[in-house]
Each structure stands twice: as structure tokens, then as C-alpha cells.
Write a protein that holds these residues in place. Structure first.
Motif, PDB file in Angstrom:
ATOM      1  N   ASP A 151      -7.129  -7.648  -0.048  1.00  0.00           N
ATOM      2  CA  ASP A 151      -5.909  -8.567  -0.107  1.00  0.00           C
ATOM      3  C   ASP A 151      -6.471  -9.365  -1.466  1.00  0.00           C
ATOM      4  OD1 ASP A 151      -5.051  -7.549   2.228  1.00  0.00           O
ATOM      5  OD2 ASP A 151      -5.355  -9.455   3.462  1.00  0.00           O
ATOM      6  N   HIS A 211      -1.875   0.142  -5.681  1.00  0.00           N
ATOM      7  CA  HIS A 211      -2.401   1.390  -4.817  1.00  0.00           C
ATOM      8  C   HIS A 211      -2.993   2.285  -5.823  1.00  0.00           C
ATOM      9  CE1 HIS A 211      -3.091   0.136  -0.745  1.00  0.00           C
ATOM     10  NE2 HIS A 211      -1.887  -0.464  -0.918  1.00  0.00           N
ATOM     11  N   THR A 251       1.074  -1.559   3.336  1.00  0.00           N
ATOM     12  CA  THR A 251       0.254  -2.955   2.932  1.00  0.00           C
ATOM     13  C   THR A 251       1.343  -3.890   3.188  1.00  0.00           C
ATOM     14  OG1 THR A 251      -1.257  -1.882   1.600  1.00  0.00           O
ATOM     15  CG2 THR A 251      -0.712  -4.401   0.877  1.00  0.00           C
ATOM     16  N   ARG A 273       2.201  -4.962   6.753  1.00  0.00           N
ATOM     17  CA  ARG A 273       1.313  -5.820   7.139  1.00  0.00           C
ATOM     18  C   ARG A 273       1.493  -7.101   6.830  1.00  0.00           C
ATOM     19  NH1 ARG A 273      -3.483  -7.344   5.358  1.00  0.00           N
ATOM     20  NH2 ARG A 273      -3.598  -5.558   3.753  1.00  0.00           N
TER      21      ARG A 273
END
Length: 321
Positions: free
Chosen positions: A173, A205, A238, A241
Motif C-alpha cells: 500500500d 501493478h 486492489t 479492497r
């Protein structure tokens, strides 16, 4: 006597106009106009009213894409001046309300047809009547507003929730937060949770894995759904989340026992992916308050007329208060 109101939803690219009779939106009157084809808002209205029979307008409510301060809207991606006198001139009425584009769907909550809503996370118990709600917009930008029921009517205060710090839980993160730092070196929530935010996460990513970033916008979601790109799949997970974490944080701040409503094009585009479990895990990851999070239902608003419906109801409520 039923009043006819002019209702408008002004975005950076398009303006939608409609008529409303009392709190009821006239669905057949909704028309969309490209902003670039008009000099200003007054020109759009002048082109619209003859197409709906040039009705006598008794009030107007406008939702504008941008912050509204002292009756003036700072529009995004368009240089129109939008204020109360301008709207009054365009509509030919002195009864005018101006909202930002997130306050408007806040006024629509509880007034949308069930077929325009999709349950993402059910609550342990039915929403309490009159309880606070929360609208979370995930689209071109990110924002959230509480929706309060008061003795004098519904209150939907303005907010700029997309510009708070991105919550950091892991080393990954932290790397992502540095990657999405804006020009001021600040990792805002909107740099991850928005249309450009999804692209930022996907490119991060790709950078982490050495892949070439080849996808944009909705292509990332489509590739994730089809399993065609590991980077797209990881980016969407991601994103979900973080969306769960941020929405859960907002829920603890506002205690929306009346429900949380996700709106915006990116939220709608994620659709079934919101139910994969990643969003729920982020939402409920609150330590000893994890069980408490089950008291907040989460619903996806698929009805894109919500801002128009909210404007119509807000104007009607002002009249009858």
C-alpha cells in the motif's frame, strides 16, 4: 395546483434536462445535450424548452459537477458561470436551488424504484426508518456525503471526501501511495478510487511486475472479469479492497444505519465484481468492530436518473416545508 419544475444535471461533458411535476420526474421529458455545442447553460435551456412544449416553469433545481459555495458552482471541465441568477434567468423563475452533483442523489435516496437498486452487502437487520444514510460516488472522481432526515426536511451537507489521505495498511500500500502521489506529493483517496485511479492502480501493478500497461478504463474491468490479464485482475482486487476500507471508514464516521449507496459510473461498471468478497473484506476489516459493520447495508444504485430525481424531490420539499 401541480407545479412544473425545470431539473438539470450538469456534468463536465453533458447536461441532462427534465421536467418535474411536484416530486415526480417526467421520464419522457429527459434530454441530453453536449456542453461543447452551447455557449452557456442559458443556451441549453433555450434549446430544450421549445422541445417540451415551452411550459410555464415555476421552479428550478440544478445539480452541478463541482463544489457549490455561496450559490456559485465551480464547474469541472467547462468554463460556464453557474449561479442562482443565471439559473433564474434561464428558467424564468425566482425559485431556484443549486446543488452539487453528489448532494442531488442524496436527495433521491428512499425515492428510487427497487429495480434501479442492487444489494451488495445485506444488513443484519432492516434499515431503521429515518436513520442517516451515506452516498458514496465512484466515478470521474470520488466523494461521499451523509444524508440526514431532520424535522425541517432532508439535509445533505457538501463534502470533499476524495481528497483525504489514502489509508495505508501494508508495505505494498505504501509503494502504491508513493506511485499515485499528485504534483504536491499527496496520495489522496481519489488518486486510487476513481476512473483515473483505477488506471493508476493498473499501471502500478504493471510496473511492479514488469508488464506493459496496455489497457484503459473499462478495458481493465473487462479484462479482469474475463481473466485475460493478471495485472488487470490484481488492479481490480486492489481497487475493491481500498473501496471497502474507505467506505467502512466513512461508515464508522457517519453511522449510516439507513444504508450506504454506491453511485457513479465506475461503481456501476464494477457490478458483480463488488460481490466477489474483496470489497466486503475491506469494509469489515475493522478489528473488534468487524461485527458492528454488518449493521450497515450497502446498495449499488444503477438508476442513472438519481440526480434528477433527487433535484425534483429537493425542490418539492423546499416548497412544502
Amino acid at each position: 395546483m401541480t407545479h412544473t419544475a425545470l431539473i438539470a444535471d450538469i456534468g463536465g461533458t453533458n447536461t441532462r434536462l427534465a421536467l418535474a411535476h411536484g416530486p415526480e420526474l417526467d421520464a419522457g421529458s429527459i434530454m441530453r445535450f453536449r456542453n461543447a455545442e452551447f455557449a452557456d447553460f442559458e443556451a441549453v435551456v433555450a434549446g430544450y424548452l421549445p422541445r417540451v412544449g415551452t411550459p410555464q416553469i415555476s421552479g428550478a433545481c440544478v445539480a452541478a459537477a463541482g463544489p457549490v459555495v455561496d450559490g456559485v458552482a465551480e464547474l469541472t471541465n467547462i468554463d460556464w458561470v453557474l449561479d442562482i441568477p443565471t439559473i433564474a434567468r434561464a428558467a424564468g423563475t425566482d425559485e431556484v436551488a443549486l446543488l452539487n452533483d453528489l448532494q442531488a442523489p442524496g436527495h433521491a435516496i428512499g425515492r428510487l424504484a427497487p429495480e434501479g437498486l442492487e444489494t451488495i452487502l445485506p444488513a443484519a437487520a432492516p434499515p431503521a426508518p429515518g436513520a442517516t444514510g451515506l452516498v458514496v460516488n465512484v466515478g470521474t472522481g470520488f466523494n461521499a456525503v451523509p444524508v440526514h432526515s431532520t424535522p425541517t426536511g432532508r439535509l445533505v451537507p457538501a463534502s470533499e471526501s476524495g481528497h483525504v489521505n489514502l489509508p495505508i495498511r501494508t508495505e505494498a500500500d505504501l509503494r502504491l501511495s508513493h506511485y499515485v502521489d499528485d504534483s504536491h506529493g499527496f496520495p489522496a483517496v481519489e488518486e486510487v478510487l476513481s476512473g483515473r485511479g483505477l488506471e493508476n492502480v493498473y499501471r502500478w501493478h504493471c510496473a511492479e511486475t514488469g508488464a506493459a500497461p496496455e489497457l484503459r478504463g473499462s478495458e481493465i474491468i473487462a479484462a479482469a472479469e474475463a481473466g485475460r490479464s493478471p495485472q488487470a485482475g490484481a488492479a481490480v482486487q486492489t481497487f475493491l479492497r481500498f473501496l471497502g476500507t474507505v467506505t467502512g471508514n466513512l461508515a464508522l464516521e457517519h453511522l449510516p444505519f439507513g444504508g450506504i449507496y454506491l453511485v457513479g459510473g465506475v461503481a456501476t461498471g464494477l457490478g458483480a465484481l463488488l460481490k466477489t468478497g474483496t470489497f466486503a473484506a475491506g469494509f469489515r476489516d475493522k478489528g473488534r468492530f468487524a461485527g458492528f459493520m454488518e449493521d450497515f447495508p450497502v446498495t449499488l444504485v444503477r438508476d442513472d436518473r438519481a440526480p434528477l430525481i433527487g433535484c425534483a424531490n429537493h425542490l418539492h420539499e423546499r416548497r412544502t416545508a
